[in-house]
Design a protein around this motif. Structure first.
Motif, PDB file in Angstrom:
ATOM      1  N   UNK A   7       0.852  -1.185   0.000  1.00 32.79           N
ATOM      2  CA  UNK A   7       0.000   0.000   0.000  1.00 32.79           C
ATOM      3  C   UNK A   7       0.889   1.235   0.000  1.00 32.79           C
ATOM      4  N   UNK A   8       0.564   2.183  -0.865  1.00 29.80           N
ATOM      5  CA  UNK A   8       1.300   3.441  -0.907  1.00 29.80           C
ATOM      6  C   UNK A   8       0.331   4.595  -1.095  1.00 29.80           C
ATOM      7  N   UNK A   9       0.721   5.750  -0.594  1.00 35.99           N
ATOM      8  CA  UNK A   9      -0.122   6.942  -0.696  1.00 35.99           C
ATOM      9  C   UNK A   9       0.706   8.060  -1.306  1.00 35.99           C
ATOM     10  N   UNK A  10       0.116   8.727  -2.298  1.00 39.48           N
ATOM     11  CA  UNK A  10       0.775   9.844  -2.954  1.00 39.48           C
ATOM     12  C   UNK A  10      -0.272  10.934  -3.155  1.00 39.48           C
ATOM     13  N   UNK A  11      -0.322  11.877  -2.226  1.00 43.95           N
ATOM     14  CA  UNK A  11      -1.322  12.940  -2.295  1.00 43.95           C
ATOM     15  C   UNK A  11      -2.723  12.372  -2.144  1.00 43.95           C
ATOM     16  N   UNK A  12      -3.571  12.610  -3.140  1.00 46.34           N
ATOM     17  CA  UNK A  12      -4.954  12.138  -3.077  1.00 46.34           C
ATOM     18  C   UNK A  12      -5.142  10.780  -3.762  1.00 46.34           C
ATOM     19  N   UNK A  13      -4.022  10.145  -4.119  1.00 39.00           N
ATOM     20  CA  UNK A  13      -4.070   8.833  -4.754  1.00 39.00           C
ATOM     21  C   UNK A  13      -3.490   7.781  -3.825  1.00 39.00           C
ATOM     22  N   UNK A  14      -4.210   6.701  -3.666  1.00 38.21           N
ATOM     23  CA  UNK A  14      -3.730   5.561  -2.895  1.00 38.21           C
ATOM     24  C   UNK A  14      -3.515   4.421  -3.872  1.00 38.21           C
ATOM     25  N   UNK A  15      -2.360   3.746  -3.758  1.00 36.27           N
ATOM     26  CA  UNK A  15      -2.017   2.659  -4.668  1.00 36.27           C
ATOM     27  C   UNK A  15      -1.879   1.366  -3.880  1.00 36.27           C
ATOM     28  N   UNK A  16      -2.588   0.341  -4.357  1.00 40.48           N
ATOM     29  CA  UNK A  16      -2.477  -1.009  -3.805  1.00 40.48           C
ATOM     30  C   UNK A  16      -1.848  -1.861  -4.905  1.00 40.48           C
ATOM     31  N   UNK A  17      -0.701  -2.468  -4.609  1.00 40.29           N
ATOM     32  CA  UNK A  17      -0.022  -3.326  -5.591  1.00 40.29           C
ATOM     33  C   UNK A  17      -0.218  -4.784  -5.202  1.00 40.29           C
ATOM     34  N   UNK A  18      -0.670  -5.573  -6.176  1.00 38.55           N
ATOM     35  CA  UNK A  18      -0.898  -6.995  -5.964  1.00 38.55           C
ATOM     36  C   UNK A  18       0.066  -7.777  -6.840  1.00 38.55           C
ATOM     37  N   UNK A  19       0.658  -8.822  -6.247  1.00 36.05           N
ATOM     38  CA  UNK A  19       1.637  -9.607  -6.981  1.00 36.05           C
ATOM     39  C   UNK A  19       1.466 -11.086  -6.653  1.00 36.05           C
ATOM     40  N   UNK A  20       1.575 -11.916  -7.669  1.00 37.81           N
ATOM     41  CA  UNK A  20       1.504 -13.356  -7.456  1.00 37.81           C
ATOM     42  C   UNK A  20       0.114 -13.900  -7.681  1.00 37.81           C
ATOM     43  N   UNK A  21      -0.254 -14.881  -6.870  1.00 33.52           N
ATOM     44  CA  UNK A  21      -1.550 -15.548  -7.015  1.00 33.52           C
ATOM     45  C   UNK A  21      -2.413 -15.291  -5.785  1.00 33.52           C
ATOM     46  N   UNK A  22      -3.490 -14.557  -5.999  1.00 32.01           N
ATOM     47  CA  UNK A  22      -4.425 -14.294  -4.908  1.00 32.01           C
ATOM     48  C   UNK A  22      -5.385 -15.472  -4.820  1.00 32.01           C
ATOM     49  N   UNK A  23      -5.208 -16.287  -3.777  1.00 27.71           N
ATOM     50  CA  UNK A  23      -6.098 -17.433  -3.571  1.00 27.71           C
ATOM     51  C   UNK A  23      -7.009 -17.137  -2.387  1.00 27.71           C
ATOM     52  N   UNK A  24      -7.885 -18.064  -2.080  1.00 29.08           N
ATOM     53  CA  UNK A  24      -8.859 -17.853  -0.998  1.00 29.08           C
ATOM     54  C   UNK A  24      -8.197 -17.608   0.354  1.00 29.08           C
ATOM     55  N   UNK A  25      -7.046 -18.204   0.598  1.00 26.29           N
ATOM     56  CA  UNK A  25      -6.349 -18.014   1.885  1.00 26.29           C
ATOM     57  C   UNK A  25      -5.813 -16.597   2.032  1.00 26.29           C
TER      58      UNK A  25
END
Length: 110
Positions: A7-25
């Motif tokens: 998670x990163x914040x730059x002024x009025x923008x928030x950025x969420x970076x996702x990497x890999x495989x998002x599974x149910x766990x």
């Protein structure tokens, strides 16, 4: 590939970076970070999925939940979706409430 989120914040923008495989766990991790992002009240929430290989339906629901809880003046941008991920967002109807930017597959790995 293991799942990673940041998670990163730059002024009025928030950025969420996702990497890999998002599974149910891993959905709980996504939910915690998305809740933090929404709490910031950003004008723009960017979800960077350039390095995301897989996304389960619960992950889509988590992002839909975020859209519903952002201020009306806020907007979610899904950045770098593969054609497969773009189809998942479209089939879930999220392309109507979010901007989805598809990555250029020709540039992947350059």
């Amino acid at each position: 590939m293991a799942f990673d989120i940041s998670l990163g914040i730059n002024g009025s923008t928030t950025v969420v970076r996702l990497e890999g495989e998002l599974n149910d766990r891993e959905v709980q991790s996504l939910r915690r970070v998305v809740d933090q992002a929404v709490a910031q009240g950003p004008r723009r929430l960017v979800v960077d999925v350039h390095a995301l290989d897989a996304l389960v339906p619960a992950g889509l629901r988590c992002l839909a939940f975020a859209q519903q809880h952002l201020p009306a003046t806020s907007h979610i941008v899904i950045e770098g979706a593969s054609p497969v991920l773009h189809d998942r967002f479209r089939l879930a109807g999220l392309d109507r409430s979010m901007t989805i930017v598809v990555r250029d597959e020709q540039l992947v790995g350059v």
